[in-house]
Write an enzyme that holds these catalytic residues in place. Structure first.
Site, PDB file in Angstrom:
ATOM      1  N   ASN A  94      -8.324   0.596   8.896  1.00 60.39           N
ATOM      2  CA  ASN A  94      -9.644   0.558   9.510  1.00 60.39           C
ATOM      3  C   ASN A  94      -9.582   0.290  11.008  1.00 60.39           C
ATOM      4  OD1 ASN A  94     -10.431   0.910   6.968  1.00 60.39           O
ATOM      5  ND2 ASN A  94     -11.626  -0.954   6.774  1.00 60.39           N
ATOM      6  N   HIS A 101      -4.674   6.264  -0.266  1.00 62.14           N
ATOM      7  CA  HIS A 101      -5.142   6.085   1.099  1.00 62.14           C
ATOM      8  C   HIS A 101      -4.010   6.307   2.100  1.00 62.14           C
ATOM      9  CE1 HIS A 101      -8.827   5.265   2.918  1.00 62.14           C
ATOM     10  NE2 HIS A 101      -8.670   4.027   3.290  1.00 62.14           N
ATOM     11  N   TYR A 154       0.810  -1.210   0.000  1.00 65.54           N
ATOM     12  CA  TYR A 154       0.000   0.000   0.000  1.00 65.54           C
ATOM     13  C   TYR A 154       0.842   1.259   0.000  1.00 65.54           C
ATOM     14  CZ  TYR A 154      -3.463  -3.382   1.422  1.00 65.54           C
ATOM     15  OH  TYR A 154      -4.284  -4.461   1.474  1.00 65.54           O
ATOM     16  N   TYR A 158      -3.914  -2.019  10.358  1.00 65.09           N
ATOM     17  CA  TYR A 158      -4.524  -1.602   9.099  1.00 65.09           C
ATOM     18  C   TYR A 158      -5.404  -0.405   9.338  1.00 65.09           C
ATOM     19  CZ  TYR A 158      -2.408  -5.274   6.538  1.00 65.09           C
ATOM     20  OH  TYR A 158      -1.453  -6.037   5.928  1.00 65.09           O
ATOM     21  N   ASN A 205     -13.181   5.212   6.863  1.00 67.28           N
ATOM     22  CA  ASN A 205     -13.262   4.168   7.891  1.00 67.28           C
ATOM     23  C   ASN A 205     -12.176   4.332   8.945  1.00 67.28           C
ATOM     24  OD1 ASN A 205     -15.457   2.880   6.922  1.00 67.28           O
ATOM     25  ND2 ASN A 205     -14.291   1.601   5.524  1.00 67.28           N
TER      26      ASN A 205
END
Lengths: 210, 528
Positions: A80, A33, A28, A78, A126
């Site tokens: 979230n 994000h 990622y 992570y 989130n």
């Protein structure tokens, strides 16, 4: 400005916890994000803070901006579940809620536009939602929203978020992050004041001139 | 229409008003069409104010010409000649409604002898006389008398609450507050104290003006406003029987011709400058896109904000009626204020004007001005990052932030946190960081959840006596001293170099046999 605590030893400022949201792992790295991580890295580089401690599922560095102590945090849970990393840290370092600055990507702003707010909702992010849940479900959380634009056409939102920036978007983001470092510095040293309002105003319409 | 008649010069100059009358008898009665600086209005004898089609939406410029002959849109006061026609045929419902049968005859009246298929018809209800031309200014009470003393906040809340989610409402659209809406407001007020007014589209640009006209013309009071929804209160002493009555407009009078909004060379600009701006405006990004019949409450504020950054501002009005975005443009010109440049491509292009003043004393820059190194300490730290070794930097940190540093060292010593050295930090990739964090979270979980126990010395092998002293290192408490001491006693956990080893193994070995309560239990069971 941060209020000095009279009970403490000579003029110590209330620390700021500056957390950038993002997903861990190189899968990622550099995605939309993860723009919060890039912001933290930029601040760490400019302020000379080394991120060298691992605590409560996050990488953190302590240092100061001016005289104000700051805690830079990159949660490695992570995105979230970022709140699970940030919540214990805030409690451990005794940072009040009004001094937790969360930096995250915001789809409702055009690419490269920043916005500093004293409080607000999660805007269906989130990560921010989880952070707010873990911190007393409070809306009074300072936040730096970094605009990433909205997905083109009918593109899936998740695919868009986990995509890397295009080259011209990357340029916009890089300049924006640089301005963001200054804004964070202003915020930490002076608090929410007229200059933050001005910053928001300028950022909002920075692409609207010829 | 092809009809176009320039208004009298007095009205065109915006100085006075000109009275136009359809015929001599109207003029004698005082019924006239007034063309004044504020547009077209209609004067009737006995009316408290001049009627006009829309009270809130009127351009500020005087009209140039009128588009239809000067007729009043109201019913005539008298029939010009006796009526010789027939009444229209009744519908089925109408017939049933009119067949009102009374079961008794009033005293002193002789019963009528009308016989129909349904029996004896006692009485036939006549048509209600609808006087369309009636004007009555009310019962002579002033607006303050009707309103009574002002409402308290609690009363306002109680009044407004049942109406918030109801759609028994008056809708106001691009025409603003029209004349016939006054009658509708009074109709609402017959049954309920509050009239909910929902506004959409053009008038929401200037809600203040709209609320002013609503209060002024209806005589009520705006007690609550959220976005485009206005709650209008009729007043404590309102009487629907003696309310003011105005004649209804039977058709929409044609709007007069107004001067052009877009000029070749607007005020203060030459034609070349204006053309240059229009050309520049082609590549300008619009600040917002207006939705059709949307709510534009913050439009004026946004345009003002955008003028702080740029001298030209464009608004995207795709999908709106052309008359709508022209009306919005005209309102913005007066409210912001600005100079309108073009309405091309369904976009409003505006210039902030030559005598525009910024609201900030200093010009705006992209970067907030603050000196980077407020304190020399931080600059030292950043510049001599490589030169100073770890101890010096730690010392600097300690001096700067005693409390936070204390917490931090505590965390490291009690192995709640793990400190990486510089080489490791440099070699950190996102993946390796993730594995480190995951590994460490496992070990720190062991640390956080294993409680050092203190065995009571009395050696009666009693399993109940296992009152281990739990010193939880809850991070919320922030005091880590006892837990830390336990660990420094038990083993050398505090030393950082051991973290390179397999941590699970080390932690297992760190607890000597017999230190945990379970060992005592096992021992006791074995003995038995």
């Amino acid at each position: 400005a941060s209020v000095p605590d009279p009970a403490a030893r000579p003029a110590e400022y209330t620390p700021w916890l500056i957390a950038g949201l993002g997903n861990p792992g190189s899968k990622y790295h550099g995605t939309r994000h993860n723009v919060g991580f890039e912001m933290v890295d930029r601040i760490a580089r400019d302020e000379g803070i080394t991120m060298n401690t691992i605590q409560s599922k996050s990488l953190l560095g302590i240092g100061s901006i001016g005289e104000v102590p700051v805690l830079l945090v990159k949660p490695q849970s992570y995105i979230n579940y970022s709140g699970e990393a940030i919540g214990p840290l805030a409690a451990y370092y005794q940072v009040p809620l009004r001094h937790i600055l969360v930096m995250y990507d915001e789809m409702s702003l055009p690419n490269g536009v920043l916005r500093l707010q004293r409080k607000g909702g999660h805007g269906r992010h989130n990560g921010l939602q989880n952070v707010m849940e873990c911190l007393d479900s409070s809306r009074e959380l300072p936040r730096l929203s970094i605009g990433i634009g909205s997905p083109p056409g009918k593109m899936d939102t998740r695919a868009f978020l986990l995509q890397k920036f295009s080259s011209e978007e990357r340029l916009q983001i890089d300049t924006a992050l640089e301005q963001g470092v200054d804004a964070v510095r202003t915020l930490v040293l002076k608090g929410f004041s007229g200059s933050i309002e001005r910053f928001n105003l300028v950022q909002k319409y920075k692409f609207h001139s010829v | 229409t092809a009809y176009r008649k320039p208004v009298p010069p007095v009205a065109a100059a915006g100085e006075g008003e000109a009275l136009l009358a359809a015929d001599a008898s109207d003029a004698a009665d005082g019924r006239a069409v007034v063309v004044g600086p504020s547009g077209l209005s209609f004067r009737l004898p006995g009316a408290p104010f001049d009627f006009r089609f829309s009270y809130s939406e009127c351009p500020r410029a005087p009209p140039v010409a009128i588009r239809e002959p000067a007729f009043l849109p109201f019913a005539p006061p008298t029939m010009p000649r006796p009526w010789t026609g027939k009444a229209p045929l009744l519908t089925k419902e109408e017939k049933a409604r009119r067949r009102g049968v009374r079961l008794h005859t009033p005293l002193g009246e002789e019963a009528p002898r009308t016989v129909s298929a349904h029996g004896i018809m006692m009485e036939v209800r006549g048509r209600r006389k609808l006087d369309l031309a009636r004007v009555s200014p009310g019962d002579g009470r002033s607006r303050e008398e009707v309103l009574g003393e002002p409402l308290t906040a609690a009363e306002v809340r109680d009044l407004v609450k049942p109406h918030i989610s109801h759609n028994r409402q008056l809708n106001i659209g691009r025409d603003g507050l029209t004349h016939n809406m006054l009658e509708m407001i009074h109709c609402h007020w017959r049954r309920q104290e509050i009239c909910k007014v929902r506004c959409r589209g053009v008038p929401t640009v200037d809600m203040k003006n709209l609320c002013y006209h609503l209060e002024e013309k209806s005589g009520g009071k705006v007690i609550h406003r959220v976005g485009g929804v206005v709650f209008l209160y009729r007043g404590r002493n309102y009487n629907p029987r003696t309310r003011p009555r105005y004649p209804l407009m039977l058709w929409k009078p044609a709007t007069p011709v107004y001067p052009k909004l877009i000029q070749e060379a607007p005020e203060g600009l030459t034609k070349e400058e204006a053309d240059e701006m229009r050309r520049r405006g082609k590549d300008l990004l619009p600040i917002c896109k207006l939705a059709k019949n949307g709510i534009y409450i913050y439009l004026v504020r946004d345009v003002r904000d955008a003028f702080e950054g740029s001298d030209l501002v464009k608004i995207d009005c795709e999908g709106l009626n052309p008359s709508d975005y022209k009306k919005i443009g005209a309102k913005l010109r007066d409210l912001v204020p600005c100079v309108l440049l073009s309405f091309d491509n369904e976009q409003i292009l505006m210039f902030r004007g030559k005598e525009w003043k910024s609201r900030y004393p200093k010009p705006l820059t992209l970067i907030p001005k603050i000196r980077k190194n407020n304190v020399p300490m931080s600059s030292d730290e950043s510049s001599s990052d490589e030169a100073t070794d770890d101890d010096d930097r730690l010392a600097v940190r300690e001096v700067l932030r005693p409390k936070m540093f204390e917490l931090w060292t505590n965390a490291i010593e009690s192995s709640v946190a793990l400190m990486l050295d510089d080489a490791e930090v440099d070699a950190l990739t996102p993946d390796s960081l993730l594995t480190r964090v995951e590994d460490f979270s496992v070990t720190s979980q062991v640390v956080e959840h294993s409680f050092p126990a203190v065995l009571v010395a009395n050696d009666e092998s009693n399993p109940d006596v296992l009152n281990a002293e739990y010193t939880e290192d809850e991070p919320e408490t922030g005091t880590l001293e006892p837990q830390q001491h336990e660990f420094t006693e038990s083993s050398d956990v505090a030393e950082d170099d051991h973290f390179e080893d397999d941590m699970l193994k080390r932690l297992e070995s760190s607890v000597p046999l017999g230190a945990l309560p379970i060992d005592a239990v096992v021992k006791q069971l074995n003995d038995e």
